[in-house]
Enzyme design. Structure first.
Site, PDB file in Angstrom:
ATOM      1  N   LYS A 114      50.434  62.290  43.162  1.00 20.54           N
ATOM      2  CA  LYS A 114      49.217  62.769  42.495  1.00 20.54           C
ATOM      3  C   LYS A 114      48.038  62.645  43.441  1.00 20.54           C
ATOM      4  CE  LYS A 114      45.964  61.239  39.994  1.00 20.54           C
ATOM      5  NZ  LYS A 114      44.938  62.147  40.537  1.00 20.54           N
ATOM      6  N   SER A 122      40.284  52.738  44.654  1.00 19.32           N
ATOM      7  CA  SER A 122      39.292  51.689  44.415  1.00 19.32           C
ATOM      8  C   SER A 122      39.945  50.420  43.855  1.00 19.32           C
ATOM      9  CB  SER A 122      38.251  52.198  43.420  1.00 19.32           C
ATOM     10  OG  SER A 122      38.883  52.516  42.195  1.00 19.32           O
ATOM     11  N   THR A 123      39.294  49.298  44.073  1.00 18.20           N
ATOM     12  CA  THR A 123      39.783  48.016  43.556  1.00 18.20           C
ATOM     13  C   THR A 123      39.829  48.046  42.030  1.00 18.20           C
ATOM     14  OG1 THR A 123      39.016  46.833  45.497  1.00 18.20           O
ATOM     15  CG2 THR A 123      39.304  45.535  43.502  1.00 18.20           C
ATOM     16  N   GLU A 124      38.827  48.689  41.440  1.00 12.15           N
ATOM     17  CA  GLU A 124      38.758  48.759  39.978  1.00 12.15           C
ATOM     18  C   GLU A 124      39.999  49.455  39.397  1.00 12.15           C
ATOM     19  OE1 GLU A 124      35.429  51.179  39.090  1.00 12.15           O
ATOM     20  OE2 GLU A 124      35.748  51.066  36.925  1.00 12.15           O
ATOM     21  N   GLY A 141      42.774  50.049  41.017  1.00 14.42           N
ATOM     22  CA  GLY A 141      43.943  49.298  41.482  1.00 14.42           C
ATOM     23  C   GLY A 141      44.321  48.183  40.515  1.00 14.42           C
ATOM     24  N   GLU A 200      46.552  49.502  47.901  1.00 16.66           N
ATOM     25  CA  GLU A 200      45.675  49.455  49.087  1.00 16.66           C
ATOM     26  C   GLU A 200      44.289  49.833  48.599  1.00 16.66           C
ATOM     27  OE1 GLU A 200      43.353  50.321  51.736  1.00 16.66           O
ATOM     28  OE2 GLU A 200      44.609  52.014  52.356  1.00 16.66           O
ATOM     29  N   CYS A 212      38.294  53.213  53.935  1.00  7.75           N
ATOM     30  CA  CYS A 212      38.393  51.917  53.264  1.00  7.75           C
ATOM     31  C   CYS A 212      38.167  50.769  54.248  1.00  7.75           C
ATOM     32  CB  CYS A 212      39.701  51.774  52.509  1.00  7.75           C
ATOM     33  SG  CYS A 212      41.101  52.306  53.467  1.00  7.75           S
ATOM     34  N   GLU A 241      31.267  47.415  48.150  1.00  5.91           N
ATOM     35  CA  GLU A 241      31.697  48.557  48.963  1.00  5.91           C
ATOM     36  C   GLU A 241      30.850  49.778  48.596  1.00  5.91           C
ATOM     37  OE1 GLU A 241      35.627  50.325  48.238  1.00  5.91           O
ATOM     38  OE2 GLU A 241      35.881  50.420  50.397  1.00  5.91           O
TER      39      GLU A 241
HETATM   40  P1  ADP Z   1      37.402  56.671  43.924  1.00  7.63           P
HETATM   41  O1  ADP Z   1      36.593  55.717  43.106  1.00  7.63           O
HETATM   42  O2  ADP Z   1      37.241  56.488  45.357  1.00  7.63           O
HETATM   43  O3  ADP Z   1      37.337  58.102  43.459  1.00  7.63           O
HETATM   44  P2  ADP Z   1      39.745  56.029  42.461  1.00  7.63           P
HETATM   45  O4  ADP Z   1      40.359  54.698  42.605  1.00  7.63           O
HETATM   46  O5  ADP Z   1      38.987  56.345  41.209  1.00  7.63           O
HETATM   47  O6  ADP Z   1      38.896  56.247  43.750  1.00  7.63           O
HETATM   48  O7  ADP Z   1      40.843  57.170  42.628  1.00  7.63           O
HETATM   49  C1  ADP Z   1      41.947  57.093  43.477  1.00  7.63           C
HETATM   50  C2  ADP Z   1      43.109  57.813  42.819  1.00  7.63           C
HETATM   51  O8  ADP Z   1      43.439  57.141  41.605  1.00  7.63           O
HETATM   52  C3  ADP Z   1      42.831  59.258  42.416  1.00  7.63           C
HETATM   53  O9  ADP Z   1      44.004  60.029  42.632  1.00  7.63           O
HETATM   54  C4  ADP Z   1      42.523  59.140  40.941  1.00  7.63           C
HETATM   55  O10 ADP Z   1      42.756  60.328  40.208  1.00  7.63           O
HETATM   56  C5  ADP Z   1      43.487  58.061  40.518  1.00  7.63           C
HETATM   57  N1  ADP Z   1      43.131  57.351  39.285  1.00  7.63           N
HETATM   58  C6  ADP Z   1      41.898  57.111  38.771  1.00  7.63           C
HETATM   59  N2  ADP Z   1      41.984  56.415  37.632  1.00  7.63           N
HETATM   60  C7  ADP Z   1      43.307  56.190  37.393  1.00  7.63           C
HETATM   61  C8  ADP Z   1      44.045  55.505  36.389  1.00  7.63           C
HETATM   62  N3  ADP Z   1      43.447  54.902  35.372  1.00  7.63           N
HETATM   63  N4  ADP Z   1      45.388  55.463  36.503  1.00  7.63           N
HETATM   64  C9  ADP Z   1      46.018  56.045  37.537  1.00  7.63           C
HETATM   65  N5  ADP Z   1      45.380  56.710  38.513  1.00  7.63           N
HETATM   66  C10 ADP Z   1      44.041  56.786  38.461  1.00  7.63           C
END
Ligand code: ADP
Length: 502
Positions: free
Chosen positions: A200, A254-256, A258, A275, A309, A406
């Site tokens: 994805k 993102s850590t959030e 993740g 990561e 990152c 960050e």
């Molecule tokens: P950023 O904040 O840099 O956009 P994200 O961590 O939000 O990075 O996004 C990284 C990837 O994780 C993207 O492919 C995003 O669609 C996906 N993503 C965002 N939220 C979720 C979630 N709750 N579950 C699974 N994948 C997610």
């Protein structure tokens, strides 16, 4: 394709790819729309205009893709394929990516804002090398034999060995800063190990994953080995992580998010590699050439507009060189030409999205409010396109939010220090632990400092170099596990122990 893209700036291959009438999901070797017909727009960050629309996967599509990936393991030729055959397919895919590298770089540039020249030289070159590196591993996966000494069966003769088996179906969820490259970091070890993948891409940058799917098809991989679901995190990412037939999630982002993924994974005992974010220090010791350190520090933060990152976002310079290095970094920032990613001369390209541009500008304002001096830059550039001026902030305390959080943009915070113990403590005084760089010619001090830094990678007199053979990942809030190297391959394999009484 959007009329605002100048066709004379891109290759025929890129134009032909962007011109196709529909961008569907790639499931079980077939191109198909989302079950509910939903689509979303992807935007060119340089012009803010819509490039094209792609299918928006939902829960039903996730289920179709994961089941196709499972079938490819259980019923298709992939599960029975000899390692040498997997290796050959992967090498063929690497050759195709190399052949299409220019077009892939252009598509990546238009979709993400990044420099096409950099995408060609860095992203695509590493994609090719990563696929070739892991292709080599496909034929080198080994278990071991042991001499067992089961204490309660002293007379029993045993043959005992371990075998490595593919983890199974991999959910690869990747971000928008290095879309195809990070996808290759997941795909390489997964395919080498014999896993199947549901990829994805981020909703901001869906296009190169779809391009890759075409090359996977052309290379001759069996149906279902790679499936690509374009869509957002809530509707495609979250159901993918929760799907009971997914055996491992490999996430970069993102850590959030993740943490959400980590929690959801444990519910199904799904393996996961995370990561995540960083706030990597760049440490300039007093023995080194300040001009060289300044060039290195500027590259460490401004490459890819700081959307890296492991970007070197905290600069610690010995007080003796502080003013000189900060002035040089600011001068480099001011001399960088600004323009779209397709302009080979432009070194300051747009950020990926309006949201990201606003987030970065907001952080610069927070820095100002908390007393930072804006040495150069300081906000948006131009009023069309998501450009942010390369920014250097100084005179900030260790607790300022711009030092601790960050930003993921071209914003550097610079701080002077007086001795190595102090800078080692400050470098580690962060929730993150992804990367760090040391600038010094004093081997003894370098070797003493490397073990003290809490970071997954330490670079010396360079920053953010990556090699397929070198594991990459973080400590602390920067994640769990590693991409790249043998360490990543191991995380796509399970170990099975066999006891045979003979
Ligand atoms: P950023 O904040 O840099 O956009 P994200 O961590 O939000 O990075 O996004 C990284 C990837 O994780 C993207 O492919 C995003 O669609 C996906 N993503 C965002 N939220 C979720 C979630 N709750 N579950 C699974 N994948 C997610």
């Amino acid at each position: 394709m959007s009329l605002t893209i100048d066709r004379s700036l891109i290759s025929d291959r890129a134009a032909a790819f962007l011109d196709q009438p529909a961008f569907d999901l790639f499931i079980d070797g077939q191109w198909q729309g989302a079950r509910d017909g939903q689509r979303f727009a992807t935007v060119d960050p340089a012009t803010e205009s819509v490039i094209t629309h792609v299918a928006a996967a939902g829960e039903a599509d996730v289920d179709r893709a994961v089941r196709a990936a499972r079938r490819a393991l259980d019923e298709g030729p992939w599960g029975r394929m000899r390692p040498a055959e997997r290796q050959r397919l992967m090498l063929r895919l690497a050759d195709l990516v190399e052949e299409h590298a220019q077009a892939l770089a252009e598509v990546e540039s238009i979709d993400s804002g990044k420099s096409a020249a950099m995408a060609r030289a860095v992203d695509m070159a590493l994609v090719v090398d990563t696929l070739r590196y892991y292709a080599g591993w496909a034929t080198k996966i080994e278990g071991s034999t042991q001499e067992a000494s089961v204490p309660y069966a002293p007379g029993m003769e045993l043959v005992t060995y371990t075998r490595r088996e593919p983890v199974g179906v991999i959910a690869a969820i990747v971000p928008w800063n290095f879309p195809l490259l990070v996808a290759a970091w997941k795909l390489g070890p997964a395919l080498a190990a014999g896993c199947t993948v549901v990829l994805k891409p981020a909703e901001q940058t869906p296009l190169t994953a779809l391009y890759l799917a075409r090359l996977v098809q052309e290379a001759g991989f069996p149906a279902g080995v790679l499936n690509v679901l374009t869509g957002d995190g809530a509707n495609a990412g979250a159901p993918l992580v929760r799907h009971p037939l997914v055996n491992k999630v490999s996430f970069t982002g993102s850590t959030e998010v993740g943490k959400l993924i980590g929690h959801a994974s444990v519910d199904n005992m799904t393996r996961c590699t995370l990561e995540l974010g960083g706030k990597s220090p760049v440490i300039v010791l007093d023995d080194c050439d300040p001009a060289r350190a300044a060039t290195g520090a500027a590259n460490a933060i401004f490459f890819n507009q700081g959307q890296v990152c492991c970007a070197g976002s905290r600069l610690y310079v010995h007080r003796k060189h502080f003013d000189r290095v900060v002035a040089d970094v600011a001068a480099i920032a001011e001399a960088m030409p600004l323009g779209p990613g397709l302009d080979p001369a432009a070194q300051v390209n747009p950020l990926v999205s309006r949201e990201q541009m606003q987030r970065v500008c907001n952080y610069i304002d927070i820095g100002r409010q908390q007393g930072a001096e804006v040495v150069t830059g300081g906000g948006r550039a131009l009023d069309r396109g998501f450009y942010v001026k390369p920014t250097v902030l100084a005179n900030v305390g260790p607790d300022a939010r711009v030092v601790r959080e960050e930003i993921f943009g071209p914003v550097l915070v610079a701080m002077p220090y007086d001795d190595v113990d102090q800078v080692a403590a400050w470098a580690n005084d962060t929730p993150f632990g992804l990367g760090a760089s040391i600038w010094s010619n004093d081997l003894g001090r370098v070797h003493r400092l490397i073990p003290r830094l809490q970071a997954g990678t330490v670079w010396v007199n360079c920053h953010a170099l990556l090699d397929p053979a070198m594991p990459f990942g973080g400590l602390k809030q920067s994640g769990i596990g590693r991409d790249l190297g043998r360490a990543a391959l191991d995380a796509y394999l399970e170990t099975k122990s066999a006891f045979i009484a003979v």
